[in-house]
Motif scaffolding. Structure first.
Motif, short mmCIF file in Angstrom:
data_model
loop_
_atom_site.label_atom_id
_atom_site.label_comp_id
_atom_site.label_asym_id
_atom_site.label_seq_id
_atom_site.Cartn_x
_atom_site.Cartn_y
_atom_site.Cartn_z
N MET A 94 20.39 25.45 23.80
CA MET A 94 20.70 25.47 23.25
C MET A 94 23.05 25.05 23.94
SD MET A 94 20.02 28.02 20.31
CE MET A 94 18.93 29.06 21.25
N GLU A 95 22.73 25.88 25.02
CA GLU A 95 23.95 26.25 25.79
C GLU A 95 23.52 26.19 27.16
OE1 GLU A 95 26.76 28.27 23.84
OE2 GLU A 95 25.27 29.39 23.47
N ASN A 96 24.65 25.28 27.96
CA ASN A 96 24.42 25.12 29.39
C ASN A 96 23.27 24.76 30.22
OD1 ASN A 96 27.43 25.33 29.82
ND2 ASN A 96 26.80 27.91 29.01
N CYS A 97 22.46 25.04 29.53
CA CYS A 97 21.01 23.85 29.98
C CYS A 97 20.82 22.63 30.77
CB CYS A 97 20.16 24.11 28.80
SG CYS A 97 20.54 25.54 28.37
N ASN A 98 22.24 21.89 31.34
CA ASN A 98 22.10 20.63 32.10
C ASN A 98 22.32 21.11 33.55
OD1 ASN A 98 21.57 19.37 29.92
ND2 ASN A 98 23.47 19.07 29.61
#
Length: 87
Positions: A83-87
């Protein structure tokens, strides 16, 4: 198939917070197993060693498996929904 969704927030090494769900068959209630899935995922993102406990990961709800999750669950036992900041 019904799956359990575990809402997870892990602080990355750079201080940002990753938000993802660990999705596993509803029969798996052992948090040790759920957390191990999360730790395996964190390793793939270069975030191994970051804390993943009941503080970061909690059961959210049960839902019907989605077709794109089912293949991963059948192969490795779980699916990660980023969902968020997973890269």
């Amino acid at each position: 198939m019904k799956v359990a969704v575990w809402d997870t927030y892990v602080t990355k090494k750079d201080g940002n917070v990753m938000h993802f769900d660990i999705i596993a068959p509803e029969e798996i209630k052992d948090t040790t197993v759920i957390y191990s899935y999360g730790r395996d995922y964190l390793k793939t993102k270069g975030q191994d060693g970051q804390p993943l406990t009941s503080k970061e990961c909690s059961f959210c709800h049960i839902e019907t498996v989605k077709p794109d999750w089912e293949k991963s669950i059948n192969q490795q036992g779980y699916f990660i929904y980023e969902m968020e900041n997973c890269n």
